[in-house]
Scaffold this active site. Sequence first.
Site, short mmCIF file in Angstrom:
data_model
loop_
_atom_site.label_atom_id
_atom_site.label_comp_id
_atom_site.label_asym_id
_atom_site.label_seq_id
_atom_site.Cartn_x
_atom_site.Cartn_y
_atom_site.Cartn_z
N LYS A 32 55.09 73.98 84.59
CA LYS A 32 55.05 74.55 83.24
C LYS A 32 56.29 74.14 82.45
CE LYS A 32 55.88 79.07 81.07
NZ LYS A 32 54.90 79.10 79.99
N HIS A 705 45.91 79.52 69.60
CA HIS A 705 46.25 78.77 70.82
C HIS A 705 46.81 77.39 70.50
CE1 HIS A 705 43.18 81.75 72.01
NE2 HIS A 705 43.98 81.90 73.05
#
Length: 770
Positions: A32, A705
Amino acid sequence: MLEARRKEKRYMVKAISSNLGYPRLGEKREWKRALERYWNGAISQEELEKETKQIRLQSLKKQQEKGVELIPVGDFSYYDHILDTSLTFGVIPKRFETDQPSLDTYFEIARGRENAVASEMTKWFNTNYHYIVPELKDAAPHLAFNRPLKYYLEAKEELGIDGKPVVVGPITYLKLGKGSEGDFEGLLDQFIPLYTQLIKELEEGGVKWVQIDEPYLATSFPKEELALYKKTYEAIRAAAPEIKIELQTYFESLDYYEDIVKLPVDAIGIDFVHDHGESLEALEKFGFPADKILGVGIINGRNVWRSDLAKQKALLEKIVTLAKAEIIFVQPSNSLLHVPVTKKTEPDLEEVLWNGLSFADEKLDEIVLLTKALNGEETADFAASTNAVAALNASSHRNNNEVQTAIKNLENVTVERDLPFAERIKQQHEWLKLPLLPTTTIGSFPQSPEVRKKRAEWLKGNLSDSDYDTYIKAEIKRWIEIQEDLDIDVLVHGEFERTDMVEYFGQKLAGFKATKFGWVQSYGSRAVRPPLIYGDVAFTEEITVKESVYAQSLTDRPVKGMLTAPVTIINWSFVRDDIPKSEVANQVGLALRTEVEALEANGIRVIQVDEPALREGLPLKESRWKEYLEDAVYSFKLTTTSVKNDTQIHTHMCYSDFDDIIDTISALDADVISIETSRSHGEIISTFEEVTYDKEIGLGVYDIHSPRVPTVEEIQDNIKRALRAIDVKQFWINPDCGLKTRKEPETIAALKDMVKATKEIRAEYQVTEK
């Protein structure tokens, strides 16, 4: 004598340990962080590739060292495996088309760019993982790049692993896409030669086994569609006769088991965990082909509880006897993408809980131990797992008499509002005095690096409780002022004190435990840390009252109290598996009912109880929907119905396909519901064109998003489309989801456009501003 022969037959089987997929995140979210540093321009593409390769190889080496015999390769992704499949076959939306697609093109499809909206994102079957929906209309598919072969060769050259490439099957891929609704078979006929070419190249590259995932086989579909699978896999078999194919299904039982196991492949992977016992029944009734290998999904790949290996071994032996299989694969029920990496990063957990856990690495250990045991290598101390499970079940955490008595007496609890919606909404309008098309947000605002830093300092003990509380109050005050400046009608406090909308409640309720590194991928680089619901759930202290009351003290506008509802807490947690989920949901509902009453008693008269995961948890088989939906409605109403008539209850849900549950949405009896619709480009609105919805509703008018800021015109288009199906007096204006993951400048800019768009449309209706 017969039983002795059967027992002998069981131990003649050759068991092979197999994995179906491994988490991408890294033990401490290294994947990530690498992605986000690349997106922020902190590292180059070369550095990103180097860092992620290291994570990928470490994961493969770990599986190798544990003794897994069939190790998946190509299950790694930079964002999403369905998007990977799209790029493999050149399925790129026209707005992103380029002569030379790059890694940046890939990310832009997922995240959008200034002049192009991101592709739709939705849930992967009934999980909390999100995939990027393929846009198949006008696609010109071609084999652009043999991605599985690349990762197979990498594993072989770097680690000596003769891996098992993982490929999303053509029918599942196309069924999950948009634009295949017309001539599906015609579209499939375009992809079959591409898949045969890809598999042929794998064969030529030395691949011995390939795993082709067709989870769509575990859904309910017309039986005539089985002919498409037969045609597809006959073509692949003819093109690549030497490679061995494992056709992998998961998440449910197979409606057409007898036909599916006859498909022209070498192994069939079946889920014996999430099948409601039906896979075993089918095996008993129809047996299993002697010329195939049975892949037995025996370890739960979607939950984190340790298996009683003695029980699982007994089940395996029964399966082997029924299947009369000479070879079986012992494997998880599905990819381990859906669980954290390792419990070794959780040394501070109470011993009885820690011993009862099994994350991805521990599940692989369980697979290897079961495989050895089935092969007659009695090296495993199965009693340790049996004792660990029994100790957790017998612990005080799972035997709270007060909670269990309350659950037994639920028939004495009222779960209906005093007045019907049509009457109580008048009382709410009387005091709220909101304009037409009232504006609000879903709950959270950006969690800046500074917010996360302060929380980390506080958790480490480097910041006092009072200093942390002062900081959180300052953020709440700042964002109340921002919302007032933007002229938003119903405000929120921003949720700066919360790491996650489920985890936060898990930290406040008995029966929950938060982990430190129990992260799982939700979408892209977004990781969530589902709490462990390991015991009976009980209210212990006020959870949200302090922040909500403080925010309300700063403004004359209504501020929403913000809670997460039972089914979402269940679906986004790792839930104990010793009692039904519905019972756990009711325990949560009773605890939250006390919190709702505390908010109301302290002057919070608009309360949002979010159920974004209600649709996500819908069983794959329609025959199981009724029970699930009735349980969901009950636990929601258990939470919300004790308030006064003039207290307005809101809820929020994510993602499309709501036509399946529109009656359930109404049955929740929330006064206002907000639903994501922007990323599905307004398609959900067709549901409301066919069904009259009698309560108030907000269909998200822009996509949160993506970092892209929508234009006023785009927002107005979304509003106007909705108003064709929904009365303007019912309609609310809001983003499609919470804004926690966005950055502050883009959030303010987007909300500014949202309010401007709303005011211009209000003017069209000749409504005087307040």
